[in-house]
Every structure is written in C-alpha cells, then in structure tokens.
Design an enzyme around this catalytic site. Structure first.
Site, PDB file in Angstrom:
ATOM      1  N   LYS A   1     -12.492  -0.799  -0.124  1.00  0.00           N
ATOM      2  CA  LYS A   1     -11.690  -0.100  -1.140  1.00  0.00           C
ATOM      3  C   LYS A   1     -12.430  -0.177  -2.481  1.00  0.00           C
ATOM      4  O   LYS A   1     -13.492   0.411  -2.614  1.00  0.00           O
ATOM      5  CB  LYS A   1     -10.267  -0.664  -1.160  1.00  0.00           C
ATOM      6  CG  LYS A   1      -9.503  -0.260   0.102  1.00  0.00           C
ATOM      7  CD  LYS A   1      -8.053  -0.708   0.137  1.00  0.00           C
ATOM      8  CE  LYS A   1      -7.373  -0.103   1.363  1.00  0.00           C
ATOM      9  NZ  LYS A   1      -6.776  -1.090   2.258  1.00  0.00           N
ATOM     10  N   SER A  60       0.802  -1.224   0.000  1.00  0.00           N
ATOM     11  CA  SER A  60       0.000   0.000   0.000  1.00  0.00           C
ATOM     12  C   SER A  60       0.832   1.270   0.000  1.00  0.00           C
ATOM     13  O   SER A  60       0.363   2.305  -0.454  1.00  0.00           O
ATOM     14  CB  SER A  60      -0.941  -0.002   1.210  1.00  0.00           C
ATOM     15  OG  SER A  60      -0.208  -0.167   2.399  1.00  0.00           O
ATOM     16  N   HIS A  74      -5.476  -3.952  -1.865  1.00  0.00           N
ATOM     17  CA  HIS A  74      -5.241  -2.910  -2.872  1.00  0.00           C
ATOM     18  C   HIS A  74      -5.188  -3.472  -4.292  1.00  0.00           C
ATOM     19  O   HIS A  74      -5.093  -2.711  -5.252  1.00  0.00           O
ATOM     20  CB  HIS A  74      -3.934  -2.160  -2.595  1.00  0.00           C
ATOM     21  CG  HIS A  74      -4.048  -1.132  -1.512  1.00  0.00           C
ATOM     22  ND1 HIS A  74      -4.646   0.088  -1.724  1.00  0.00           N
ATOM     23  CD2 HIS A  74      -3.638  -1.143  -0.223  1.00  0.00           C
ATOM     24  CE1 HIS A  74      -4.595   0.790  -0.594  1.00  0.00           C
ATOM     25  NE2 HIS A  74      -3.998   0.065   0.330  1.00  0.00           N
TER      26      HIS A  74
END
Ligand SMILES: *Cc1c(COP(=O)(O)O)cnc(C)c1O
Length: 411
Positions: free
Chosen positions: A260, A200, A228
């Site tokens: 996310k 990240s 991610h």
C-alpha cells in the site's frame, strides 16, 4: 497414463458455478478487471478509457512510481537476480532482507521484524505460530479478511486455542469479552486482542489508547494490523498509534503491508519483540515452507520507507488532500464519514447501483471503485474514494465534478 475426465454437466461443479456466475451477471454484481497500461500514479491509463484520475489505489504517498523506488528495484534485481529459489532458513535470505527488516523495526521503534510475501501471509503466520492452546484471541468483527482467516486457521491447527469476536470498535463489548475470558476456565494462557488500525471499508480507526489500557488491565497482548494506517496516520506516517500519540512499542505486535503506502509492490511484515520474531523464524509455517519476498521488492520497499522517514511532508500533503476531498464530497451533497484516514466511503446501499455509479465515474475521468456484497454486508454498498499525496487540486476537482454528475443522474 491417466488424464483428467473432461468437464461434463454431470459434475456438480459445472452447474453450480454457471449458476453463481449467471446470478452475479443478472444482478449487475459481476466484477470486471480494468487493464492498466502504465504505472500506478495520480492518473493512470486504463484500456478503453484513456487517462483517468485514480481514486481507488492504496498508493497513499505516491511512492508506487517514485523514481528512486523504481530505481531501487532495478538495482535490486541487478545485484541479486530474480530471487532466492529457496525458503529463507535454507539458503533464501539476502542481506537486502536483513536491511529491510531492520528498517521496518526502526520505523515502528520495535525490536525486530520479519517479512512475508504479503500481509495476508503475515496474518496467516502470526496467529497459528504465536498463539497456543489455552490462549484466547479476541477480534473486532470488522477486522480484515486475512485476520479472520489467520485466526480461523490457528484454531484449526491448534485444538484448544480459543477465539471470540466483539462488536466493531465497541470498547464496552471488548471489556465484556475480556471479563468473560477471565472467567473462562479453558483459558489458561495468553489473551490476544486483535484489531485493524484503520478499517478498510469504513475508514474509521481503532481507539488504541483505550484498547491498550484494557489490555494492560487484563494482561492481554495487543496486535494491530495497520496496513491502511502505515504511511498515512500520525504526523510522520508511523501509523494509527502515532495518530493517538502512542509510541510504537505500545503495540505488542504490528502487522502491515508493503503493498500500500510503502511502495505498493507487494509484501507484508510482522514487527514486535525479538523473541516473538525469533519464534516466527523457527516455527512459522509460511516462513519454513514458502519463498522469501523477492529482492526487487525488498530493495524498493526499503527505499520507500527511507523516503517516508526522510520526507514527512508527504504525509502532511496527504492530510490536506484528504480534508479537501471530504469537503468536496460534502459540497456535492454526498454523505461521507468524518475520519482522519485517507479512505472516504460514500454509502449508496445497493450493490448494482454502486457498480453502475463507478462505471459512470470512470467515463467522466475519475476511477473510484464500487464495493458491494460480499466485500461489505448486504445493503451497505459504497463507492470507496481513496486519496493520495500524489493528487493535485485539479485531480480532486475532477472527482468533485464527476460526483456532481452522479448526483443528477442517480437521484
Ligand atoms: C490490504 C490489507 C491486507 C493485505 O495485504 P497484502 O499485503 O496485499 O496481502 C491485510 N490486512 C489489512 C488490514 C489490509 O488492509
């Protein structure tokens, strides 16, 4: 009846906390929260700044404010109410949880999945539940804080469960740890290799094909937290394994977040074998003692994943936006890591400088967060630019213009 003693300067907490906060303030490292006065999207309204282009959300596919995702959440709360008011194994599982978990398993091509209120929570569940004394957990040094804490928690709960860390993304170092592990008489059980898919802070990726080979050679399981990478990596956004042309089942256990790319609300999950997921249901402390994912999110996340599966074009748009953004950042004269991810870190070294640059960019209409110690090591402070499929060329150009001003003002 007793009451708490009022805080007095003689309490150790009072002086040390005042001193910590004063140090942060004086060195320009004190964070302040921006108040957002509307939905998360390519542009957001920030109190005191008005509408700005947002480059620091993980809203990679622009689904956080997608009408169908919002509608699914509304339908969810209408149909199921606010929540279960119970842990799942007692009377706290709705059919929307079952639907979402089937969808997640299908998304990865894995047998089963189980959801949690966050990926942090999922990482606190997986290692203490699936690992046993005599096992060894081998972890990348730059793994997400939730993996680090999950592993630490596991070794605290289970004496004789072992852990070690290898140099970031270094396959030779990983091999060395595996060789040492094989020679270690205390290791009598399962070996686990644990990595982020996309890291990240760096925006770089794990070399999953080589890691899989190493795991097979040493009889280890491979666990990937792809928070991610999910929705971002690979032609259809399945994640970092797809980027490497690997099927989902080449990963033993995947953990990930619904907070996310997959809608952005909150929530996390573990996907893997039926037996592993069953064990989590039977024995996981977060699954036994903590409430279910709210059904608003179970419904909105399910819709978000359905959209990702139906509209892979979003992933392609994200990819071309990322390429354009990296080129723009380079043209301005900043250095940015070359990687296929949607995270573009601009290293500026000094924490106070990163924060000042971020504040200036915000005035210029682009919201990019500056990260410093302790989120990244001392001396590695950075602006972290994150790209979304929701950005248009105009948004990306606004970022470029802002960075050009920074280039002049922060030589
Ligand atoms: C963001 C992130 C998490 C935390 O996810 P939450 O669902 O917000 O708790 C966990 N792991 C990784 C790798 C992340 O990037």
């Amino acid at each position: 009846m007793t009451t708490a003693t009022p805080a007095s300067p003689s309490h150790p907490f009072v002086a040390r906390t005042a001193s910590t906060l004063a140090t942060l303030r004086e060195s320009g490292q004190l964070k302040s929260l921006q108040m957002i006065e509307g939905p998360m999207d390519a542009t957001i309204r920030i109190r005191g700044y008005g509408d700005v282009a947002c480059f620091c959300s993980n809203n990679y596919l622009g689904l956080a404010n997608h009408p169908a995702v919002v509608e699914a959440a509304i339908e969810g709360i209408r149909r199921y109410g606010a929540g279960t008011a119970s842990v799942r194994f007692i009377c706290g599982t709705f059919d929307c949880h079952e639907r979402l978990e089937r969808r997640i398993a299908e998304f990865y091509g894995l047998e089963a999945s189980y959801t949690f209120t966050s990926c942090w929570n999922a990482n606190e569940a997986i290692f203490p539940t699936l690992c046993e004394p005599g096992d060894m957990m081998i972890s990348d040094e730059l793994n997400h804080a939730s993996i680090i804490d999950g592993i630490r928690l596991a070794t605290t709960i289970k004496k004789g469960l072992l852990r070690t860390v290898y140099r970031h993304n270094d396959l030779a170092a990983l091999r060395e740890k595996l060789v040492e592990t094989r020679q270690n008489k205390e290791v009598t059980g399962q070996i686990w290799v644990i990595t982020d898919g996309v890291f990240s802070m760096e925006g770089d990726i794990a070399n999953l094909p080589e890691m899989r080979k190493l795991c097979d050679e040493f009889g280890a399981y491979l666990v990937v937290d792809d928070s991610h990478g999910t929705g971002v990596m690979g032609a259809t956004g399945r994640g970092t394994h797809e980027h490497w042309n690997m099927p989902g089942r080449s990963i033993d256990f995947v953990t990930g977040t619904l907070g996310k790319a997959l809608g952005g609300g909150a929530g996390g999950y573990i996907a893997g074998s039926k037996a592993g997921i069953e064990l989590l249901l039977q024995r996981g402390r977060p699954t036994l003692f903590s409430n279910a994912l709210p059904c608003t999110i179970a419904c909105s996340a399910d819709k978000a994943i359905e959209i990702v599966m139906r509209e892979p074009d979003r992933v392609a748009t994200l990819r071309s936006n990322v390429a354009y953004a990296r080129e723009t950042i380079r043209n301005v004269g900043f250095e940015v890591l070359n990687s296929p991810t949607a995270i573009c870190p601009i290293i500026v070294h000094d924490t106070a400088k990163a924060i000042a640059m971020s504040r200036r960019l915000l005035e210029l209409g682009a919201f990019v967060i500056g990260f410093g110690y302790p989120v990244v090591p001392e001396g590695h402070a950075r602006l972290r630019v994150q790209i979304s499929a929701a950005h248009t060329k105009a948004h990306l150009d606004r970022l470029g213009e802002g960075l050009r001003v920074l280039r002049r003002e922060f030589a």
